[in-house]
Design a protein around this motif. Structure first.
Motif, PDB file in Angstrom:
ATOM      1  N   LYS A  91       0.928  -1.386  -0.072  1.00 49.76           N
ATOM      2  CA  LYS A  91      -0.068  -0.089  -0.095  1.00 49.76           C
ATOM      3  C   LYS A  91       0.862   1.240  -0.024  1.00 49.76           C
ATOM      4  O   LYS A  91       0.559   2.206  -0.581  1.00 49.76           O
ATOM      5  CB  LYS A  91      -0.854   0.023   1.266  1.00 49.76           C
ATOM      6  CG  LYS A  91      -1.888  -0.991   1.094  1.00 49.76           C
ATOM      7  CD  LYS A  91      -2.831  -0.937   2.558  1.00 49.76           C
ATOM      8  CE  LYS A  91      -4.060  -1.951   2.394  1.00 49.76           C
ATOM      9  NZ  LYS A  91      -4.648  -2.118   3.673  1.00 49.76           N
ATOM     10  N   LEU A  92       1.857   1.175   0.884  1.00 50.51           N
ATOM     11  CA  LEU A  92       2.651   2.478   0.864  1.00 50.51           C
ATOM     12  C   LEU A  92       3.471   2.653  -0.428  1.00 50.51           C
ATOM     13  O   LEU A  92       3.612   3.845  -0.822  1.00 50.51           O
ATOM     14  CB  LEU A  92       3.692   2.127   2.136  1.00 50.51           C
ATOM     15  CG  LEU A  92       3.296   2.373   3.106  1.00 50.51           C
ATOM     16  CD1 LEU A  92       4.554   1.915   4.359  1.00 50.51           C
ATOM     17  CD2 LEU A  92       2.956   3.673   3.636  1.00 50.51           C
ATOM     18  N   GLU A  93       3.804   1.559  -1.191  1.00 50.56           N
ATOM     19  CA  GLU A  93       4.791   1.650  -2.368  1.00 50.56           C
ATOM     20  C   GLU A  93       3.586   2.396  -3.502  1.00 50.56           C
ATOM     21  O   GLU A  93       3.970   3.078  -4.274  1.00 50.56           O
ATOM     22  CB  GLU A  93       4.912   0.164  -2.993  1.00 50.56           C
ATOM     23  CG  GLU A  93       6.248  -0.213  -2.218  1.00 50.56           C
ATOM     24  CD  GLU A  93       6.927  -1.595  -2.622  1.00 50.56           C
ATOM     25  OE1 GLU A  93       5.877  -2.263  -3.197  1.00 50.56           O
ATOM     26  OE2 GLU A  93       7.802  -1.864  -2.139  1.00 50.56           O
ATOM     27  N   GLU A  94       2.392   1.839  -3.461  1.00 50.47           N
ATOM     28  CA  GLU A  94       1.332   2.384  -4.282  1.00 50.47           C
ATOM     29  C   GLU A  94       1.080   3.755  -4.134  1.00 50.47           C
ATOM     30  O   GLU A  94       0.960   4.671  -4.911  1.00 50.47           O
ATOM     31  CB  GLU A  94      -0.041   1.676  -4.376  1.00 50.47           C
ATOM     32  CG  GLU A  94       0.243   0.074  -4.837  1.00 50.47           C
ATOM     33  CD  GLU A  94      -0.925  -0.733  -4.392  1.00 50.47           C
ATOM     34  OE1 GLU A  94      -1.726  -0.239  -3.815  1.00 50.47           O
ATOM     35  OE2 GLU A  94      -0.936  -1.936  -4.786  1.00 50.47           O
ATOM     36  N   VAL A  99       3.466  14.855  -7.798  1.00 54.59           N
ATOM     37  CA  VAL A  99       4.520  15.814  -7.800  1.00 54.59           C
ATOM     38  C   VAL A  99       5.092  16.017  -9.116  1.00 54.59           C
ATOM     39  O   VAL A  99       5.235  17.393  -9.573  1.00 54.59           O
ATOM     40  CB  VAL A  99       5.742  15.243  -6.670  1.00 54.59           C
ATOM     41  CG1 VAL A  99       6.744  16.318  -6.945  1.00 54.59           C
ATOM     42  CG2 VAL A  99       5.144  15.418  -5.433  1.00 54.59           C
ATOM     43  N   GLY A 100       5.186  15.201 -10.129  1.00 56.89           N
ATOM     44  CA  GLY A 100       5.647  15.242 -11.439  1.00 56.89           C
ATOM     45  C   GLY A 100       4.759  16.210 -12.208  1.00 56.89           C
ATOM     46  O   GLY A 100       5.132  17.143 -12.678  1.00 56.89           O
ATOM     47  N   ARG A 101       3.712  15.832 -12.049  1.00 49.83           N
ATOM     48  CA  ARG A 101       2.555  16.839 -12.675  1.00 49.83           C
ATOM     49  C   ARG A 101       2.486  18.326 -12.286  1.00 49.83           C
ATOM     50  O   ARG A 101       2.467  19.137 -13.103  1.00 49.83           O
ATOM     51  CB  ARG A 101       1.233  16.201 -12.514  1.00 49.83           C
ATOM     52  CG  ARG A 101       0.929  14.920 -13.447  1.00 49.83           C
ATOM     53  CD  ARG A 101      -0.441  14.330 -13.597  1.00 49.83           C
ATOM     54  NE  ARG A 101      -1.242  14.788 -12.661  1.00 49.83           N
ATOM     55  CZ  ARG A 101      -2.115  14.000 -11.608  1.00 49.83           C
ATOM     56  NH1 ARG A 101      -2.013  12.784 -12.079  1.00 49.83           N
ATOM     57  NH2 ARG A 101      -2.955  14.532 -10.976  1.00 49.83           N
ATOM     58  N   LEU A 102       2.600  18.349 -10.815  1.00 51.97           N
ATOM     59  CA  LEU A 102       2.809  19.536 -10.056  1.00 51.97           C
ATOM     60  C   LEU A 102       4.002  20.468 -10.651  1.00 51.97           C
ATOM     61  O   LEU A 102       3.903  21.618 -10.860  1.00 51.97           O
ATOM     62  CB  LEU A 102       2.606  19.543  -8.640  1.00 51.97           C
ATOM     63  CG  LEU A 102       2.552  20.708  -7.918  1.00 51.97           C
ATOM     64  CD1 LEU A 102       1.441  21.708  -8.031  1.00 51.97           C
ATOM     65  CD2 LEU A 102       2.598  20.297  -6.365  1.00 51.97           C
ATOM     66  N   ALA A 103       5.089  19.825 -10.912  1.00 53.11           N
ATOM     67  CA  ALA A 103       6.369  20.619 -11.058  1.00 53.11           C
ATOM     68  C   ALA A 103       6.048  20.848 -12.508  1.00 53.11           C
ATOM     69  O   ALA A 103       6.490  21.806 -12.874  1.00 53.11           O
ATOM     70  CB  ALA A 103       7.351  19.256 -11.178  1.00 53.11           C
ATOM     71  N   ILE A 104       5.618  20.105 -13.542  1.00 56.38           N
ATOM     72  CA  ILE A 104       5.259  20.486 -14.754  1.00 56.38           C
ATOM     73  C   ILE A 104       4.294  21.637 -14.819  1.00 56.38           C
ATOM     74  O   ILE A 104       4.629  22.747 -15.827  1.00 56.38           O
ATOM     75  CB  ILE A 104       4.811  19.317 -15.626  1.00 56.38           C
ATOM     76  CG1 ILE A 104       5.706  18.361 -15.742  1.00 56.38           C
ATOM     77  CG2 ILE A 104       4.241  19.863 -17.099  1.00 56.38           C
ATOM     78  CD1 ILE A 104       5.186  16.973 -16.563  1.00 56.38           C
ATOM     79  N   GLN A 110       3.139   5.771  -2.627  1.00 55.64           N
ATOM     80  CA  GLN A 110       4.212   6.617  -2.952  1.00 55.64           C
ATOM     81  C   GLN A 110       4.285   6.724  -4.405  1.00 55.64           C
ATOM     82  O   GLN A 110       4.741   7.962  -5.062  1.00 55.64           O
ATOM     83  CB  GLN A 110       5.481   5.824  -2.783  1.00 55.64           C
ATOM     84  CG  GLN A 110       6.741   6.771  -2.985  1.00 55.64           C
ATOM     85  CD  GLN A 110       8.140   5.905  -2.208  1.00 55.64           C
ATOM     86  OE1 GLN A 110       7.921   4.646  -2.325  1.00 55.64           O
ATOM     87  NE2 GLN A 110       9.179   6.728  -2.383  1.00 55.64           N
ATOM     88  N   ALA A 111       4.007   5.878  -5.544  1.00 56.19           N
ATOM     89  CA  ALA A 111       4.020   5.933  -6.737  1.00 56.19           C
ATOM     90  C   ALA A 111       2.904   7.036  -7.169  1.00 56.19           C
ATOM     91  O   ALA A 111       3.010   7.774  -8.091  1.00 56.19           O
ATOM     92  CB  ALA A 111       3.634   4.640  -7.350  1.00 56.19           C
ATOM     93  N   ARG A 112       1.722   7.009  -6.468  1.00 58.05           N
ATOM     94  CA  ARG A 112       0.743   8.099  -6.721  1.00 58.05           C
ATOM     95  C   ARG A 112       1.332   9.329  -6.482  1.00 58.05           C
ATOM     96  O   ARG A 112       1.092  10.721  -7.203  1.00 58.05           O
ATOM     97  CB  ARG A 112      -0.457   7.731  -6.027  1.00 58.05           C
ATOM     98  CG  ARG A 112      -1.309   6.707  -6.750  1.00 58.05           C
ATOM     99  CD  ARG A 112      -2.693   6.643  -6.169  1.00 58.05           C
ATOM    100  NE  ARG A 112      -2.776   6.677  -4.566  1.00 58.05           N
ATOM    101  CZ  ARG A 112      -2.871   5.373  -4.102  1.00 58.05           C
ATOM    102  NH1 ARG A 112      -2.672   4.213  -4.576  1.00 58.05           N
ATOM    103  NH2 ARG A 112      -2.708   5.625  -2.619  1.00 58.05           N
TER     104      ARG A 112
END
Length: 103
Positions: free
Chosen positions: A26-29, A38-43, A31-33
């Motif tokens: 669950k934590l890995e999932e 964060v990537g979309r926010l950075a863009i 973290q992936a989200r």
């Protein structure tokens, strides 16, 4: 420790291990989200900064154009003011000569 107690202890450890594995999944999932978000926010942030930067550039250009126009206006006003003073002097001289009996 009896066999039954040993069996219960091993079942407990196996269940705990299974729960830990599920929790880690669950934590890995999650973290992936989070990484994706964060990537979309950075863009999006970079795009917004670029838009603001472009807007600031256009604003500086507009202000520069306004300053140039204001300087030309002031030059024209100064020339016009000088012409009005010259005309005033000519008219004043004309009427003084008329009043003093000149031609």
């Amino acid at each position: 420790m009896t066999n039954e107690e040993m069996q219960k202890a091993m079942e407990f450890v196996v269940n705990q291990q299974a729960q830990f594995a599920a929790d880690i999944q669950k934590l890995e999932e999650s973290q992936a989200r989070t990484v994706e978000l964060v990537g979309r926010l950075a863009i999006a942030t970079e795009a917004s900064f670029n838009e603001v930067r472009e807007g600031m550039k256009e604003l500086r250009e507009s202000i520069s154009s306004l300053v140039d126009a204001q300087m030309r206006t002031e030059e024209n006003l100064n020339k016009t003011d000088e012409k009005v003073r010259n005309l005033t002097a000519v008219v004043d001289r004309y009427f003084r000569e008329k009043l003093n009996g000149g031609t």
